[in-house]
Design a protein around this motif. Structure first.
Motif, PDB file in Angstrom:
ATOM      1  N   MET A 259       0.833  -1.212   0.000  1.00  0.00           N
ATOM      2  CA  MET A 259       0.000   0.000   0.000  1.00  0.00           C
ATOM      3  C   MET A 259       0.865   1.259   0.000  1.00  0.00           C
ATOM      4  SD  MET A 259      -3.326  -0.985   2.317  1.00  0.00           S
ATOM      5  CE  MET A 259      -2.553  -1.854   3.691  1.00  0.00           C
ATOM      6  N   ASN A 263       0.952   4.094  -2.927  1.00  0.00           N
ATOM      7  CA  ASN A 263       0.677   5.503  -2.593  1.00  0.00           C
ATOM      8  C   ASN A 263       1.827   6.413  -3.002  1.00  0.00           C
ATOM      9  OD1 ASN A 263      -1.731   4.669  -1.518  1.00  0.00           O
ATOM     10  ND2 ASN A 263      -0.990   4.625   0.588  1.00  0.00           N
ATOM     11  N   LEU A 279      -5.697   7.898  -9.961  1.00  0.00           N
ATOM     12  CA  LEU A 279      -6.732   7.487  -9.015  1.00  0.00           C
ATOM     13  C   LEU A 279      -7.933   8.415  -9.151  1.00  0.00           C
ATOM     14  CD1 LEU A 279      -4.435   7.095  -5.877  1.00  0.00           C
ATOM     15  CD2 LEU A 279      -5.134   5.323  -7.491  1.00  0.00           C
ATOM     16  N   ASP A 281     -12.153   9.246  -7.658  1.00  0.00           N
ATOM     17  CA  ASP A 281     -12.816   9.231  -6.351  1.00  0.00           C
ATOM     18  C   ASP A 281     -13.213   7.816  -5.918  1.00  0.00           C
ATOM     19  OD1 ASP A 281     -12.390  11.932  -6.023  1.00  0.00           O
ATOM     20  OD2 ASP A 281     -14.447  12.548  -6.433  1.00  0.00           O
ATOM     21  N   LYS A 284     -10.212   6.076  -4.443  1.00  0.00           N
ATOM     22  CA  LYS A 284      -9.945   6.561  -3.090  1.00  0.00           C
ATOM     23  C   LYS A 284     -10.937   6.000  -2.084  1.00  0.00           C
ATOM     24  CE  LYS A 284      -7.900  10.631  -4.933  1.00  0.00           C
ATOM     25  NZ  LYS A 284      -8.141  12.039  -5.208  1.00  0.00           N
ATOM     26  N   MET A 287      -9.661   2.599  -1.269  1.00  0.00           N
ATOM     27  CA  MET A 287      -8.537   2.699  -0.332  1.00  0.00           C
ATOM     28  C   MET A 287      -9.032   2.945   1.089  1.00  0.00           C
ATOM     29  SD  MET A 287      -6.233   5.113  -2.813  1.00  0.00           S
ATOM     30  CE  MET A 287      -4.735   5.215  -1.883  1.00  0.00           C
ATOM     31  N   HIS A 291      -8.607   0.572   4.450  1.00  0.00           N
ATOM     32  CA  HIS A 291      -8.023   1.017   5.724  1.00  0.00           C
ATOM     33  C   HIS A 291      -9.007   0.843   6.884  1.00  0.00           C
ATOM     34  CE1 HIS A 291      -4.118   2.352   4.413  1.00  0.00           C
ATOM     35  NE2 HIS A 291      -4.651   2.991   3.394  1.00  0.00           N
ATOM     36  N   TYR A 304      -4.299  -2.764  -0.969  1.00  0.00           N
ATOM     37  CA  TYR A 304      -4.604  -2.325  -2.328  1.00  0.00           C
ATOM     38  C   TYR A 304      -3.314  -1.949  -3.029  1.00  0.00           C
ATOM     39  CZ  TYR A 304      -4.009   2.085   0.124  1.00  0.00           C
ATOM     40  OH  TYR A 304      -3.498   3.089   0.909  1.00  0.00           O
TER      41      TYR A 304
ATOM     42  N   ARG B 208     -17.850  15.600   1.751  1.00  0.00           N
ATOM     43  CA  ARG B 208     -16.997  14.954   2.757  1.00  0.00           C
ATOM     44  C   ARG B 208     -16.211  15.949   3.596  1.00  0.00           C
ATOM     45  NH1 ARG B 208     -13.599  10.228   0.187  1.00  0.00           N
ATOM     46  NH2 ARG B 208     -13.860  11.370  -1.762  1.00  0.00           N
ATOM     47  N   GLY B 270      -0.526  12.281  -0.123  1.00  0.00           N
ATOM     48  CA  GLY B 270      -0.787  10.966  -0.698  1.00  0.00           C
ATOM     49  C   GLY B 270       0.244   9.929  -0.273  1.00  0.00           C
ATOM     50  N   ASP B 271       1.432  10.400   0.067  1.00  0.00           N
ATOM     51  CA  ASP B 271       2.507   9.500   0.514  1.00  0.00           C
ATOM     52  C   ASP B 271       2.389   9.195   2.014  1.00  0.00           C
ATOM     53  OD1 ASP B 271       5.048   8.097   0.042  1.00  0.00           O
ATOM     54  OD2 ASP B 271       6.000   9.703   1.192  1.00  0.00           O
ATOM     55  N   TYR B 273       0.690   7.635   5.360  1.00  0.00           N
ATOM     56  CA  TYR B 273       0.059   6.326   5.561  1.00  0.00           C
ATOM     57  C   TYR B 273      -0.773   6.319   6.832  1.00  0.00           C
ATOM     58  CZ  TYR B 273      -0.607   1.328   5.950  1.00  0.00           C
ATOM     59  OH  TYR B 273      -1.175   0.079   6.043  1.00  0.00           O
ATOM     60  N   PHE B 277      -6.303  12.549   1.234  1.00  0.00           N
ATOM     61  CA  PHE B 277      -6.634  13.178  -0.045  1.00  0.00           C
ATOM     62  C   PHE B 277      -7.487  14.403   0.199  1.00  0.00           C
ATOM     63  CE2 PHE B 277      -6.094   8.637  -1.138  1.00  0.00           C
ATOM     64  CZ  PHE B 277      -5.020   8.770  -1.990  1.00  0.00           C
ATOM     65  N   ASP B 281     -12.384  15.019  -7.550  1.00  0.00           N
ATOM     66  CA  ASP B 281     -12.372  14.997  -9.013  1.00  0.00           C
ATOM     67  C   ASP B 281     -12.618  16.390  -9.607  1.00  0.00           C
ATOM     68  OD1 ASP B 281     -11.660  12.366  -9.032  1.00  0.00           O
ATOM     69  OD2 ASP B 281     -13.598  11.586  -9.678  1.00  0.00           O
ATOM     70  N   LYS B 284      -9.399  18.370  -9.541  1.00  0.00           N
ATOM     71  CA  LYS B 284      -8.504  17.928 -10.618  1.00  0.00           C
ATOM     72  C   LYS B 284      -8.949  18.438 -11.983  1.00  0.00           C
ATOM     73  CE  LYS B 284      -7.252  13.969  -7.992  1.00  0.00           C
ATOM     74  NZ  LYS B 284      -7.543  12.536  -7.839  1.00  0.00           N
TER      75      LYS B 284
END
Lengths: 399, 399
Positions: A259, A263, A279, A281, A284, A287, A291, A304, B208, B270-271, B273, B277, B281, B284
């Motif tokens: 994972m 990422n 990636l 929505d 995500k 993911m 988790h 994932y 969200r 994103g890196d 853990y 995010f 969308d 982006k």
């Protein structure tokens, strides 16, 4: 002329697998030879679910090299196709000159016809080029009687194709040489090493065509400071840890590294300028669900990984795969019925506990996932004996 | 008793601005003192569009410190609020003891009432805590007659609040000291430095609630190898380049660095853990639209930056702002009419060329953006003279 009529093509058919990287390859240090900026590690997926089949034919009457992909003739002059053809022929010539008494030698001036099909839709966003080039190189090598290390030839078709030359768990060692001779794949463990490991491909609906991986990684190498750091300073240690985790069949460690590395790969894509996003929505949400699922149990039961597209590849152990699939169905209610939604290896039915459902606490998202392919670790390329499965007829044309 | 009846509170009201970072702050090296792992740089937004207003009152009859935020009393014992109160009182005591003959000294044992409102919805996802703590610290300092460098006090409320203590273009120098005394903000240029610069906030619809930035950056510091590298090896050089670009009013350089740094911040999220995010969308799509817009012209006319949420902040020059807004309306057709969609500074109407529309070549996405706030660079905190705008009455309670 009778002599010509008797000449039928030499035909040979192989299959090759798809592989999914758990330590990702992203970025080349040499575009022509396809030499990577870091080593990578993958799991070979079983060909019962996903494979490329390639028939190669050679005959002195063929006027030119030709290739058909998924039923359509395509341009044989594609530089990477040419790299593989040229390299195999070079090795064949070398071998024939080494073994002067070789009676079964194939006339190297003969043209080849190549026909290749995938048993999975390209739209599934799976790295079909890896299986495709692996299959092509394997088949041509058999046709020409070339032996020895072939992954470095497949690598010149598509980088990750070198990992599809083996089954089980495979590392692609980046190598140091500028001619690429030490940039090869090797099998760490065969597919029998970890029989409990299960793999699910969650095919995510997507209207957008993402940036191709060749162009993408080129831009990343040029513009992302984080990618350079990842390749030089993060991956070497991760490779070691991943080799250990797989060696010990330590699922939690394997899953966490998988994972984190997925990422980090996507992070470097985001650090690219202009940024690249694979990636969406739904990815995500998957993911997030993984988790929360792991949190609920207090240990990692699912992992994932995402390649250059929105589809998730999930690793679980066989004791958990049924539950995980129900979890997917609960949170991504399929449009089709369950039979069509789940393809591939059968999975035993499980009822989700109410505690688990409420622990996940996510709103269902309809139609986010088109279908699931259920598979496991599989072997490397194979020769097909059954001539009824050949893709080219005795006329050298697609059947 | 007559003496008590005559005692009315000392009242004071200030406003403070929101700021948007163009070199991002993400990660603390000291959680209590709020010391960052890298320097950052921001643009102060104009208070005509976005501000916090805070009234502070002190009176010997007040029994306890109290605070009302946006019309609701909240717990004064929040650790960060207490840090700011404690620190301002400490500085006030220090000053009073330095100047023994200070005739106007405020009795430091008196309790304060604080009332604060934002003129923008919290839902807009703008960093209200930065403006809020800057305003609180500025008002308390005026109340207690504290002078000197106050950004290090505001920093202890919310890291980025230190940058809202100044107008124009502000850098927060990370500092080296373990007591944080050298981790302060400073104004690089006042708001008059670059009058052509325009700022648009694109408020993106989102259901969200994202991960809070304090918790988020804590997880990032613990888990992201890329964040550490960014802070140590990427940001120092970028700070220099950004200072130069702003000094020279070089929009292209400013814009490119702004986008790259926003992207790198989100890459480190994103890196993290588990990964964090903030972009969805729609975010982006906005990024994609900006890149295509710039590509069409062959030079950079617009830049995006995103904080810990999906809203875009766009920089353009005044000659292009009208066109950019039409572009947004074209690609994110608003539900409401144009008047309600565009708030803040007026923008002249522009008609999009067909070439531009087709160069963007994106499908319109309805209702992706709720509204736009049009603003520009603005000044730092201000004292409000008009008592009718005070938020507390002479009884020390919200009006």
């Amino acid at each position: 002329m009778p002599e010509e009529k008797l000449c039928v093509p030499t035909l040979l058919t192989c299959t090759a697998p798809v592989n999914i990287a758990v330590i990702k390859y992203w970025g080349k240090r040499n575009e022509d030879l396809i030499l990577p900026i870091n080593s990578s590690l993958s799991v070979t997926l079983h060909q019962n679910q996903l494979k490329t089949t390639t028939t190669v034919a050679s005959c002195k009457h063929f006027k030119e090299d030709r290739i058909w992909l998924n039923g359509k003739e395509v341009d044989i002059n594609h530089p990477r196709l040419q790299s593989c053809l040229r390299e195999i022929r070079r090795l064949a010539r070398k071998r024939h000159s080494d073994e002067e008494n070789n009676s079964e030698k194939l006339n190297l001036s003969q043209k080849v016809h190549i026909c290749s099909v995938n048993n999975f839709p390209t739209a599934a966003g799976l790295a079909s080029s890896a299986a495709g080039y692996a299959c092509l190189v394997y088949a041509l090598a058999k046709l020409y009687g070339v032996q020895g290390e072939l992954s470095k030839v497949a690598r010149q078709g598509s980088g990750s194709a070198c990992r599809s030359m083996y089954g089980g768990f495979v590392q692609w060692i980046m190598g140091n040489r500028s001619d690429g001779k030490d940039s090869i794949a090797e099998e760490l463990h065969p597919e029998t090493h970890w029989p409990q490991l299960r793999i699910l491909i969650l095919v995510v609906s997507s209207e957008r065509k993402p940036v191709g991986s060749s162009a993408g990684m080129q831009t990343s190498v040029k513009t992302s400071p984080l990618l350079k750091y990842r390749a030089e300073s993060v991956v070497p240690q991760r490779m070691k840890e991943m080799v250990d985790a797989i060696g010990q069949r330590n699922f939690e460690k394997f899953a966490e590294l998988t994972m984190k590395d997925s990422n980090q790969f996507h992070a470097t894509c985001g650090d690219t300028y202009p940024p690249i996003f694979y990636l969406n929505d739904v990815s995500k949400r998957i993911m997030n669900m993984v988790h929360r699922y792991n949190s609920h149990y207090g240990n990692i039961k699912a992992a994932y990984t995402f390649d250059a597209g929105p589809n998730a590849v999930i690793f679980t152990l066989d004791e958990d795969v049924g539950e995980f699939i129900e979890l997917v169905k609960e949170h991504f209610p399929p449009e089709t019925n369950g039979e069509l939604f789940l393809k591939g290896l059968p999975v035993s039915k499980v009822t989700l506990s109410e505690e688990l459902k409420s622990a996940i606490g996510m709103e269902p998202c309809s139609n986010g996932i088109d279908y699931i392919i259920s598979t496991k670790v599989g072997p490397g390329p194979q020769i097909v004996e059954d001539t009824s499965r050949y893709l080219l007829g005795l006329d050298g044309l697609p059947k």
